[in-house]
Scaffold this motif. Structure first.
Motif, mmCIF file in Angstrom:
data_model
loop_
_atom_site.group_PDB
_atom_site.id
_atom_site.type_symbol
_atom_site.label_atom_id
_atom_site.label_comp_id
_atom_site.label_asym_id
_atom_site.label_seq_id
_atom_site.Cartn_x
_atom_site.Cartn_y
_atom_site.Cartn_z
ATOM 1 N N TRP A 180 -2.312 53.385 78.933
ATOM 2 C CA TRP A 180 -3.224 53.690 80.038
ATOM 3 C C TRP A 180 -4.662 53.419 79.606
ATOM 4 C CZ3 TRP A 180 1.555 54.462 81.279
ATOM 5 C CH2 TRP A 180 1.914 54.776 82.591
ATOM 6 N N LYS A 181 -5.542 53.192 80.573
ATOM 7 C CA LYS A 181 -6.913 52.799 80.275
ATOM 8 C C LYS A 181 -7.700 53.877 79.544
ATOM 9 C CE LYS A 181 -8.485 54.013 84.956
ATOM 10 N NZ LYS A 181 -9.063 53.470 86.216
ATOM 11 N N CYS A 193 -2.358 52.303 84.193
ATOM 12 C CA CYS A 193 -1.728 51.592 83.081
ATOM 13 C C CYS A 193 -2.309 50.187 82.971
ATOM 14 C CB CYS A 193 -0.214 51.525 83.285
ATOM 15 S SG CYS A 193 0.669 50.737 81.928
ATOM 16 N N THR A 194 -2.659 49.782 81.762
ATOM 17 C CA THR A 194 -3.264 48.464 81.555
ATOM 18 C C THR A 194 -2.302 47.448 80.970
ATOM 19 O OG1 THR A 194 -4.087 49.149 79.374
ATOM 20 C CG2 THR A 194 -5.561 49.452 81.268
ATOM 21 N N GLY A 214 3.886 51.990 78.104
ATOM 22 C CA GLY A 214 2.675 51.635 78.821
ATOM 23 C C GLY A 214 1.450 52.250 78.180
ATOM 24 N N TYR A 244 4.957 57.799 86.648
ATOM 25 C CA TYR A 244 3.706 57.667 87.385
ATOM 26 C C TYR A 244 3.320 58.952 88.094
ATOM 27 C CZ TYR A 244 2.094 52.950 86.602
ATOM 28 O OH TYR A 244 1.544 51.827 86.026
ATOM 29 N N ILE A 279 -0.535 57.243 76.431
ATOM 30 C CA ILE A 279 0.654 56.399 76.379
ATOM 31 C C ILE A 279 1.770 57.055 77.177
ATOM 32 C CG2 ILE A 279 2.476 55.493 74.878
ATOM 33 C CD1 ILE A 279 0.359 55.076 72.733
ATOM 34 N N VAL A 324 1.910 46.688 79.189
ATOM 35 C CA VAL A 324 3.304 47.130 79.082
ATOM 36 C C VAL A 324 4.008 46.329 77.999
ATOM 37 C CG1 VAL A 324 5.529 47.017 80.273
ATOM 38 C CG2 VAL A 324 3.537 47.945 81.461
ATOM 39 N N PHE A 361 4.016 47.504 87.016
ATOM 40 C CA PHE A 361 4.474 47.996 85.714
ATOM 41 C C PHE A 361 5.893 47.483 85.443
ATOM 42 C CE2 PHE A 361 6.855 51.084 83.225
ATOM 43 C CZ PHE A 361 5.986 51.562 82.266
#
Length: 308
Positions: A207-208, A189-190, A205, A182, A212, A192, A273
């Motif tokens: 991410w929006k 992150c959207t 993860g 992070y 990745i 997992v 997460f």
């Protein structure tokens, strides 16, 4: 200081109470401490007496309760190695309006993380939580896009990942590598997905913005800390573990300024997460939405606080 059952308590006190400290460390000292301890957790129960003796030998007053501690200090470091009592331990600190740093794990559940954040926000009490890994110079440079990799397009971070049965799997030690992830990637992150074996965890993860990020938790073989950054300029390693001093400097600066160096929104997301990783494991490796996990925990925190 609350919680003398971790080596962090001794190490942080040694840094803060060193003679002739300058800069951000000047004028910040550990003056009183409450030992605490968890009888059902060997990592706490078997160490609290020894660490308490070491801290007493450094000239720190050992007090019998958190209430007595709060009469003697201007700010608090909550160091208890067990995350489960953090919510109850931090309540009187927030009520006394003392700035507080909460060491990892922020709490023993995502629900309790959300409850602590809500209590602090409602009382307007400055608070933050972080692994010491976050403030390594290389990881911070990567966050700013100033590493050899350039602007971050992805990251693979790793750390030891021993498990403790009273905590979600990654809260106990995987937090270090997730904090690195992070730090480098930032929030956003959207979803997992987790792959798990006895010797390792791999958590992917999404991410929006399409990037990745991957956390690799190590339980079998050589376990180190680090990150590989995929960037606009190169694919390059970023940072190493630099000890506790960078974190302690940030804590001292925070106590003086009242400005947390890590946004609570980011801290809650990285704990979500980790909780989403547990849910993915329970579902056989299916993708789990981070926002759904966080929303559920916030509802549970609201219900918990409403009953008390």
């Amino acid at each position: 200081m609350i919680g003398l059952d971790t080596s962090h308590a001794v190490a942080f006190t040694e840094i803060l109470n060193a003679k002739n400290n300058t800069g951000d460390l000047a004028g910040v000292r550990v003056t009183a401490a409450f030992p605490g301890g968890s009888s059902d957790l060997p990592a706490s129960r078997d160490r609290v007496e020894g660490y308490t003796a070491k801290i007493r030998d450094m000239g720190v007053e050992i007090v019998p309760s958190i209430d007595e501690l709060l009469k003697r200090v201007d700010a608090v470091m909550l160091e208890s190695v067990d995350g489960r009592p953090h919510l109850e331990q931090v309540r009187p600190v927030i009520a006394a309006r003392k700035p507080v740093f909460v060491d990892k794990p922020f709490a023993g559940s995502l629900r309790d993380c959300c409850a602590i954040a809500r209590l602090a926000a409602d009382a307007r009490v400055p608070i933050f939580s972080s692994s010491s890994l976050r403030f390594g110079s290389g990881f911070q440079a990567a966050r700013r896009g100033e590493s050899p990799a350039g602007e971050v397009k992805g990251c693979h971070a790793w750390s030891p990942c021993s498990l403790e049965p009273h905590h979600p799997d990654l809260f106990w030690y995987g937090i270090h590598g997730v904090e690195v992830l992070y730090t480098v990637m930032g929030p956003g992150c959207t979803s997992v997905t987790r792959t798990n074996s006895a010797g390792a965890d791999v958590v992917v993860g999404l991410w929006k913005d399409g990037r990745i990020g991957v956390f690799h938790g190590i339980r079998d073989g050589k376990a180190t800390y680090g990150a590989l950054v995929f960037g606009t300029k190169d694919v390059a390693p970023a940072g190493n573990y630099e000890g506790y001093r960078p974190l302690v400097v940030e804590i001292a600066r925070f106590f003086k300024s009242g400005r947390p160096p890590v946004a609570m929104e980011e801290t809650l997301e990285l704990y979500a997460f980790m909780e989403a990783a547990d849910e993915s494991k329970r579902q056989g490796g299916k993708p789990v939405a981070v926002a759904d996990v966080l929303a559920q925990a916030e509802q549970e925190a609201q219900a918990l606080l409403g009953k008390q």
